[in-house]
Design an enzyme around this catalytic site. Structure first.
Site, mmCIF file in Angstrom:
data_model
loop_
_atom_site.group_PDB
_atom_site.id
_atom_site.type_symbol
_atom_site.label_atom_id
_atom_site.label_comp_id
_atom_site.label_asym_id
_atom_site.label_seq_id
_atom_site.Cartn_x
_atom_site.Cartn_y
_atom_site.Cartn_z
ATOM 1 N N TYR A 44 15.841 -13.432 9.091
ATOM 2 C CA TYR A 44 15.003 -13.457 10.296
ATOM 3 C C TYR A 44 14.519 -14.878 10.580
ATOM 4 C CZ TYR A 44 11.160 -12.013 13.438
ATOM 5 O OH TYR A 44 10.305 -11.843 14.508
ATOM 6 N N LYS A 84 16.001 -17.134 13.583
ATOM 7 C CA LYS A 84 15.145 -17.552 14.704
ATOM 8 C C LYS A 84 15.098 -19.073 14.820
ATOM 9 C CE LYS A 84 13.370 -13.649 16.402
ATOM 10 N NZ LYS A 84 13.324 -13.288 17.822
ATOM 11 N N ASN A 101 1.702 -12.695 15.010
ATOM 12 C CA ASN A 101 1.583 -11.238 14.858
ATOM 13 C C ASN A 101 0.886 -10.573 16.056
ATOM 14 O OD1 ASN A 101 1.709 -12.574 12.166
ATOM 15 N ND2 ASN A 101 1.882 -10.452 11.478
ATOM 16 N N ARG A 145 5.059 -2.535 9.958
ATOM 17 C CA ARG A 145 4.161 -3.688 10.076
ATOM 18 C C ARG A 145 2.737 -3.260 9.765
ATOM 19 N NH1 ARG A 145 6.603 -6.550 15.420
ATOM 20 N NH2 ARG A 145 7.352 -4.455 15.839
ATOM 21 N N VAL A 186 -0.395 -3.478 10.947
ATOM 22 C CA VAL A 186 -1.379 -2.794 11.797
ATOM 23 C C VAL A 186 -0.996 -1.327 11.981
ATOM 24 C CG1 VAL A 186 -2.438 -2.706 14.081
ATOM 25 C CG2 VAL A 186 -2.093 -4.916 12.966
ATOM 26 N N GLY A 200 -4.453 -8.661 -1.001
ATOM 27 C CA GLY A 200 -5.030 -8.562 0.342
ATOM 28 C C GLY A 200 -5.734 -9.835 0.792
ATOM 29 N N GLN A 208 -4.112 -12.581 1.565
ATOM 30 C CA GLN A 208 -3.268 -13.294 2.547
ATOM 31 C C GLN A 208 -3.834 -13.046 3.946
ATOM 32 O OE1 GLN A 208 -2.438 -10.484 0.970
ATOM 33 N NE2 GLN A 208 -0.747 -9.368 1.889
ATOM 34 N N ARG A 237 -3.554 -13.169 8.354
ATOM 35 C CA ARG A 237 -2.751 -13.142 9.571
ATOM 36 C C ARG A 237 -3.718 -13.232 10.749
ATOM 37 N NH1 ARG A 237 0.461 -13.449 6.057
ATOM 38 N NH2 ARG A 237 2.520 -12.461 5.852
ATOM 39 N N GLN A 279 -0.805 -17.504 4.460
ATOM 40 C CA GLN A 279 -1.757 -17.663 5.564
ATOM 41 C C GLN A 279 -0.999 -17.936 6.856
ATOM 42 O OE1 GLN A 279 -4.195 -21.043 4.535
ATOM 43 N NE2 GLN A 279 -2.449 -22.418 4.393
HETATM 44 P P1 NAD Z 1 10.842 -4.308 18.207
HETATM 45 O O1 NAD Z 1 11.635 -4.078 16.979
HETATM 46 O O2 NAD Z 1 9.933 -3.232 18.672
HETATM 47 O O3 NAD Z 1 11.792 -4.678 19.429
HETATM 48 C C1 NAD Z 1 13.024 -5.328 19.291
HETATM 49 C C2 NAD Z 1 13.996 -4.666 20.250
HETATM 50 O O4 NAD Z 1 15.258 -5.321 20.139
HETATM 51 C C3 NAD Z 1 14.224 -3.192 19.924
HETATM 52 O O5 NAD Z 1 14.143 -2.428 21.095
HETATM 53 C C4 NAD Z 1 15.638 -3.170 19.354
HETATM 54 O O6 NAD Z 1 16.295 -1.942 19.538
HETATM 55 C C5 NAD Z 1 16.273 -4.329 20.077
HETATM 56 N N1 NAD Z 1 17.430 -4.904 19.388
HETATM 57 C C6 NAD Z 1 17.539 -5.240 18.075
HETATM 58 N N2 NAD Z 1 18.755 -5.736 17.823
HETATM 59 C C7 NAD Z 1 19.426 -5.732 19.019
HETATM 60 C C8 NAD Z 1 20.728 -6.119 19.404
HETATM 61 N N3 NAD Z 1 21.606 -6.631 18.535
HETATM 62 N N4 NAD Z 1 21.083 -5.963 20.705
HETATM 63 C C9 NAD Z 1 20.208 -5.436 21.613
HETATM 64 N N5 NAD Z 1 18.983 -5.053 21.281
HETATM 65 C C10 NAD Z 1 18.579 -5.205 19.999
HETATM 66 O O7 NAD Z 1 10.041 -5.662 17.972
HETATM 67 P P2 NAD Z 1 8.964 -6.395 18.895
HETATM 68 O O8 NAD Z 1 7.721 -6.507 18.118
HETATM 69 O O9 NAD Z 1 8.926 -5.784 20.235
HETATM 70 O O10 NAD Z 1 9.590 -7.850 18.961
HETATM 71 C C11 NAD Z 1 10.277 -8.310 20.109
HETATM 72 C C12 NAD Z 1 10.680 -9.759 19.922
HETATM 73 O O11 NAD Z 1 9.516 -10.559 19.700
HETATM 74 C C13 NAD Z 1 11.588 -9.987 18.711
HETATM 75 O O12 NAD Z 1 12.558 -10.945 19.047
HETATM 76 C C14 NAD Z 1 10.654 -10.543 17.654
HETATM 77 O O13 NAD Z 1 11.337 -11.385 16.764
HETATM 78 C C15 NAD Z 1 9.651 -11.300 18.505
HETATM 79 N N6 NAD Z 1 8.366 -11.404 17.798
HETATM 80 C C16 NAD Z 1 7.527 -10.329 17.705
HETATM 81 C C17 NAD Z 1 6.340 -10.437 17.005
HETATM 82 C C18 NAD Z 1 5.376 -9.291 16.895
HETATM 83 O O14 NAD Z 1 4.373 -9.424 16.189
HETATM 84 N N7 NAD Z 1 5.560 -8.181 17.558
HETATM 85 C C19 NAD Z 1 6.006 -11.653 16.384
HETATM 86 C C20 NAD Z 1 6.908 -12.712 16.474
HETATM 87 C C21 NAD Z 1 8.067 -12.588 17.203
HETATM 88 N N1 UDP Z 2 1.179 -5.633 4.538
HETATM 89 C C1 UDP Z 2 0.377 -4.842 3.744
HETATM 90 N N2 UDP Z 2 0.552 -3.494 3.789
HETATM 91 C C2 UDP Z 2 1.457 -2.889 4.612
HETATM 92 C C3 UDP Z 2 2.252 -3.696 5.435
HETATM 93 C C4 UDP Z 2 2.097 -5.078 5.370
HETATM 94 O O1 UDP Z 2 -0.462 -5.340 2.980
HETATM 95 O O2 UDP Z 2 1.528 -1.639 4.600
HETATM 96 C C5 UDP Z 2 0.979 -7.085 4.496
HETATM 97 C C6 UDP Z 2 2.257 -7.902 4.315
HETATM 98 O O3 UDP Z 2 2.568 -8.042 2.953
HETATM 99 C C7 UDP Z 2 1.862 -9.200 4.993
HETATM 100 C C8 UDP Z 2 0.924 -8.778 6.096
HETATM 101 O O4 UDP Z 2 0.466 -7.469 5.746
HETATM 102 O O5 UDP Z 2 1.147 -10.015 4.088
HETATM 103 C C9 UDP Z 2 1.585 -8.722 7.469
HETATM 104 O O6 UDP Z 2 2.753 -7.969 7.339
HETATM 105 P P1 UDP Z 2 3.679 -7.589 8.587
HETATM 106 O O7 UDP Z 2 4.899 -6.935 8.031
HETATM 107 O O8 UDP Z 2 2.892 -6.862 9.607
HETATM 108 O O9 UDP Z 2 4.043 -8.990 9.268
HETATM 109 P P2 UDP Z 2 4.527 -10.406 8.700
HETATM 110 O O10 UDP Z 2 4.498 -10.416 7.207
HETATM 111 O O11 UDP Z 2 5.888 -10.570 9.234
HETATM 112 O O12 UDP Z 2 3.527 -11.337 9.254
#
Ligand code: NAD
Ligand code: UDP
Length: 334
Positions: free
Chosen positions: A158, A162, A187, A199, A201, A220, A222, A224, A289
């Site tokens: 990932y 990205k 996040n 995730r 939340v 806990g 860490q 975000r 962090q």
């Molecule tokens: P999500 O998993 O709900 O949405 C991702 C969508 O992409 C899904 O509908 C999935 O079916 C689709 N998808 C995955 N692979 C695909 C492919 N090969 N072709 C077409 N569609 C595909 O996640 P989200 O939280 O809505 O995230 C959306 C975007 O924002 C992502 O690119 C993610 O990396 C980025 N992002 C989200 C967060 C967050 O906290 N939600 C944080 C950082 C970046």
């Molecule tokens: N996390 C947690 N319990 C859970 C899911 C996640 O303690 O049930 C923690 C995880 O290890 C991370 C933080 O929460 O430290 C955020 O996790 P998330 O998967 O939401 O996002 P990301 O790590 O990609 O920021």
């Protein structure tokens, strides 16, 4: 002679035709809704890997909304004015399920969407991520920071996918003069997160509503920074509408930072749950962090988040309560 990368047929035309890849996902569905409300024609392309039809069901009646089941690792030939490239699973459990496909989605997906943007002369926005900073040594994270990313760990498909997508965006910009916008999303949470998304939340809220143990990974401590979805979408749309010189990357997130333990306590309090808190091993490469410096977003977009974590959690809890009530009554009817 007409330049190939100018969209002559639609120059200045309204409604704009906007492609949202990943449009049936959590963020994508809110973005599609917002773009439709603004009068755009919206094409949502999604392979439904983590997205769901129910997220966009309420949009299918709009004459200016179209859903296309499509995997962005394959080329797409459509005529559009703007592209929001969101396709990619965002939850660690989902992007680690098929890591090769995750990298392909980020990298081949970016190449295909950039190629499409170049062919039709569209402006293109990339949903990048705070994960490009890895486990950061700089705090809070500014856009100039190059990050501290493990290239071979379980999160690398990932994070590096990205990062490579960002590289491609800037190379298309330099090499082909393509108008690009790169948003580094921190996040984000809110209604339409998948209940089994994994995730933090959604996990904590679902566990609390079922009075099941709240699973904290590690001790806990860490941190975000959590942004409510409506604020995030506003930031993305503002970024897309900036003048061409504004390419980003721009951090979009809420700079209020919380430990995961505090988040767990807040969710228990707001749901009135009897859940106990349990501690499980911390997954590999879990950043210690994370907090955005949003000075650029404030200056260039006039944007900052409006909703505090507590308010956003209340709205998200109400969404999940309704979600489980509907699921239970649908089950009762079967
Ligand atoms: P999500 O998993 O709900 O949405 C991702 C969508 O992409 C899904 O509908 C999935 O079916 C689709 N998808 C995955 N692979 C695909 C492919 N090969 N072709 C077409 N569609 C595909 O996640 P989200 O939280 O809505 O995230 C959306 C975007 O924002 C992502 O690119 C993610 O990396 C980025 N992002 C989200 C967060 C967050 O906290 N939600 C944080 C950082 C970046
Ligand atoms: N996390 C947690 N319990 C859970 C899911 C996640 O303690 O049930 C923690 C995880 O290890 C991370 C933080 O929460 O430290 C955020 O996790 P998330 O998967 O939401 O996002 P990301 O790590 O990609 O920021």
């Amino acid at each position: 002679m007409v330049k190939r990368n100018i969209n002559t047929r639609r120059l200045g035309a309204f409604p704009r035709r906007v492609l949202v890849t990943g449009g049936a996902g959590f963020l994508g569905s809110h973005l599609c809704e917002r773009l439709l409300q603004a009068g755009n024609d919206v094409l949502c392309a999604d392979n439904l890997f983590t997205g769901a039809r129910r997220n966009i069901k309420h949009l299918l009646d709009f004459h200016n909304f179209e859903f296309l089941r499509h995997d962005v690792t394959f080329p797409l030939y459509v005529e559009v004015d703007e592209i929001y490239n969101l396709a990619c699973p965002a939850s660690p459990i989902h992007y680690q399920h098929d890591p090769v496909q995750t990298t392909k989605t980020s990298v081949h997906g970016a190449i295909n969407m950039l190629g499409l943007a170049k062919r039709v002369g569209a402006k293109i926005l990339q949903a990048s991520t705070s994960e490009v900073y890895g486990d950061p040594h700089q705090h809070p994270q500014r856009e100039e920071y190059w990050g501290n990313v493990n290239p071979i760990g379980i999160r690398s498909c990932y994070d590096e996918g990205k990062r490579c997508a960002e590289t491609l965006f800037f190379d298309y910009h330099r090499q082909h003069n393509l108008p690009i916008k790169v948003a580094r999303i921190f996040n984000t949470f809110g209604p339409r997160m998948h209940p089994n998304d994994g995730r933090v939340v959604s996990n904590f809220i679902v566990q609390a509503l079922h009075n099941e143990p709240i699973t904290i990974y590690g001790d806990g401590s860490q941190t975000r920074s959590f942004c409510y979805v409506d604020d995030l979408i506003e930031g993305l749309v503002r970024l897309m509408n900036t003048e061409p010189a504004v390419t980003g990357p721009i951090n979009i997130g809420n700079p209020a930072e919380f430990t995961i333990r505090t988040l767990a306590e807040m969710v228990v309090e707001l749901t009135g749950s009897s859940s106990a808190i349990c501690y499980l091993p911390l997954p590999g490469d879990d950043p210690k962090q994370r907090c955005p410096d949003i000075a650029k977003a404030r200056a260039l977009l006039g944007w900052e988040p409006k909703l505090a974590l507590r308010e956003g959690l209340s709205l998200t809890i109400a969404y999940f309560e309704q979600f489980f009530r509907s699921a239970a009554s649908a089950g009762a009817c079967e």
